[in-house]
Scaffold this motif. Structure first.
Motif, mmCIF file in Angstrom:
data_model
loop_
_atom_site.group_PDB
_atom_site.id
_atom_site.type_symbol
_atom_site.label_atom_id
_atom_site.label_comp_id
_atom_site.label_asym_id
_atom_site.label_seq_id
_atom_site.Cartn_x
_atom_site.Cartn_y
_atom_site.Cartn_z
ATOM 1 N N ALA A 75 46.726 86.935 38.067
ATOM 2 C CA ALA A 75 45.777 86.334 37.136
ATOM 3 C C ALA A 75 46.407 85.170 36.384
ATOM 4 O O ALA A 75 45.766 84.140 36.150
ATOM 5 C CB ALA A 75 45.261 87.383 36.153
ATOM 6 N N ARG A 76 47.662 85.315 36.013
ATOM 7 C CA ARG A 76 48.337 84.218 35.308
ATOM 8 C C ARG A 76 48.551 83.030 36.235
ATOM 9 O O ARG A 76 48.363 81.878 35.832
ATOM 10 C CB ARG A 76 49.682 84.691 34.751
ATOM 11 N N GLU A 77 48.926 83.311 37.464
ATOM 12 C CA GLU A 77 49.175 82.214 38.405
ATOM 13 C C GLU A 77 47.890 81.448 38.717
ATOM 14 O O GLU A 77 47.921 80.236 38.963
ATOM 15 C CB GLU A 77 49.805 82.758 39.686
ATOM 16 N N SER A 78 46.769 82.142 38.700
ATOM 17 C CA SER A 78 45.490 81.471 38.952
ATOM 18 C C SER A 78 44.909 80.856 37.683
ATOM 19 O O SER A 78 43.852 80.215 37.730
ATOM 20 C CB SER A 78 44.481 82.461 39.540
ATOM 21 N N ALA A 129 28.724 81.872 35.729
ATOM 22 C CA ALA A 129 29.611 81.012 36.521
ATOM 23 C C ALA A 129 30.549 81.904 37.324
ATOM 24 O O ALA A 129 31.751 81.956 37.074
ATOM 25 C CB ALA A 129 30.406 80.064 35.626
ATOM 26 N N PRO A 130 29.990 82.651 38.289
ATOM 27 C CA PRO A 130 30.826 83.598 39.052
ATOM 28 C C PRO A 130 31.938 82.884 39.814
ATOM 29 O O PRO A 130 31.743 81.800 40.372
ATOM 30 C CB PRO A 130 29.822 84.259 39.999
ATOM 31 N N GLU A 131 33.106 83.516 39.812
ATOM 32 C CA GLU A 131 34.261 82.981 40.511
ATOM 33 C C GLU A 131 34.438 83.706 41.841
ATOM 34 O O GLU A 131 33.656 84.587 42.195
ATOM 35 C CB GLU A 131 35.501 83.126 39.626
ATOM 36 N N ALA A 132 35.463 83.350 42.563
ATOM 37 C CA ALA A 132 35.724 84.010 43.843
ATOM 38 C C ALA A 132 36.059 85.482 43.624
ATOM 39 O O ALA A 132 36.780 85.844 42.687
ATOM 40 C CB ALA A 132 36.880 83.304 44.554
ATOM 41 N N ALA A 133 35.522 86.326 44.482
ATOM 42 C CA ALA A 133 35.796 87.759 44.385
ATOM 43 C C ALA A 133 37.269 88.025 44.656
ATOM 44 O O ALA A 133 37.886 87.406 45.531
ATOM 45 C CB ALA A 133 34.933 88.526 45.378
ATOM 46 N N ARG A 134 37.848 88.934 43.888
ATOM 47 C CA ARG A 134 39.256 89.286 44.081
ATOM 48 C C ARG A 134 39.536 90.635 43.442
ATOM 49 O O ARG A 134 38.744 91.145 42.648
ATOM 50 C CB ARG A 134 40.163 88.220 43.485
#
Length: 308
Positions: A14-17, A273-278
């Motif tokens: 999460a931090r890297e993204s 504003a949905p983001e990529a699923a992960r």
């Protein structure tokens, strides 16, 4: 742990993204904190947890009144020979947050607490009022390894606040470890380290939020948290009670939130504003779609603003 020996849990990813923190505080109107010095297990308030059937009954009562139950312990705990332990009832509403401290020496005594009162602005008055903030740092490694890897060093680093900093069971948002909640008002923080956590606590003690680590306030639903965060960021307002959401309505795709500040009302529209699923926890078997919202301002009190 990866084959390279580098920790690559959900908090690292999460931090890297550079995932946003806003709008991620777990919802609660109040809190029940119960000191338990031993291990917590995966389900600390389940039938096999340290409180047994009492824990199950407390969970039932808390769920019915919007109160969040947590087990807590002193990060600097030493071997205790006394059975006397602490419990706290906390109300986190924007009108009249409060904390009361109690003591108990048997688990059954916890059933005598007026748990439901933690969802109201009126303290029961049977415990000792607590005037200074309490800080909960999630270190629940059985729930998510990142909470122990990142949370435990942060809890230990806050050694200037003995009696006010507690390790806690799961607080929500494992990928933002180390995570911390400031009570009574329920301000959530994330991405803390032993290097920055002390400054966050010191500022909070002085009535100021640290926005780069602020996730939201537990008394507000996600859209309101997002709107509050956006207003604070845009206008540089960090006083804990200097921004106050006053109304929220559904409007087309999204929600309209009215936010009160010392300079006037700000009207904010929060759209999905949905983001990529992960994967958002180390133990999750399925993907989640994070959504930190997209915000537009439409108010007459301030100049027109861009979309965030």
């Amino acid at each position: 742990m990866s084959v390279s020996g580098r920790w690559d849990g959900c908090a690292v990813l999460a931090r890297e993204s550079e995932e946003s923190l806003r709008g991620t505080a777990a919802r609660a109107d109040g809190w029940l904190l119960i000191e338990h010095r031993g291990p917590w297990g995966l389900e600390p308030l389940g039938p096999d947890g340290p409180l047994g059937r009492t824990g199950v009954e407390l969970v039932r009562r808390c769920a019915a009144s919007g109160v969040r139950p947590q087990l807590v312990r002193d990060p600097h705990r030493t071997r205790e020979h006394s059975d006397v332990r602490k419990a706290f009832l906390v109300h986190s509403g924007r009108s009249g947050p409060w904390i009361e401290q109690y003591t108990f020496d048997s688990v059954d005594q916890l059933l005598e607490l007026n748990v439901e009162s933690a969802s109201t602005s009126t303290a029961p008055g049977h415990g000792t009022p607590v005037e200074l903030p309490l800080y909960l740092v999630c270190t629940h490694g059985k729930k998510d390894p990142c909470c122990a890897v990142f949370g435990r060093p942060v809890a230990l680093s806050l050694n200037r606040h003995r009696g006010r900093v507690w390790e806690s069971t799961h607080l929500g948002g494992d990928r933002f470890a180390a995570g911390m909640v400031a009570l009574p008002e329920g301000s959530y923080y994330g991405n803390l380290t032993p290097t920055n956590a002390q400054a966050v606590v010191d500022r909070h003690d002085c009535g100021q939020l640290t926005m780069e680590h602020y996730r939201g306030r537990c008394s507000d639903p996600p859209a309101v948290q997002i709107a509050e965060h956006a207003v604070r960021t845009r206008y540089g307002i960090t006083g804990i009670d200097d921004v106050r959401p006053t109304a929220v309505t559904s409007s087309g795709v999204g929600q309209d939130v009215v936010v009160s500040t010392a300079s006037g009302l700000v009207h904010v529209h929060v759209a999905p504003a949905p983001e990529a699923a992960r994967r958002t926890t180390c133990r999750s078997l399925t993907s989640t779609v994070p959504d930190h919202g997209i915000v537009t301002f439409s108010d007459s009190a301030f100049d027109a603003a861009p979309t965030y």
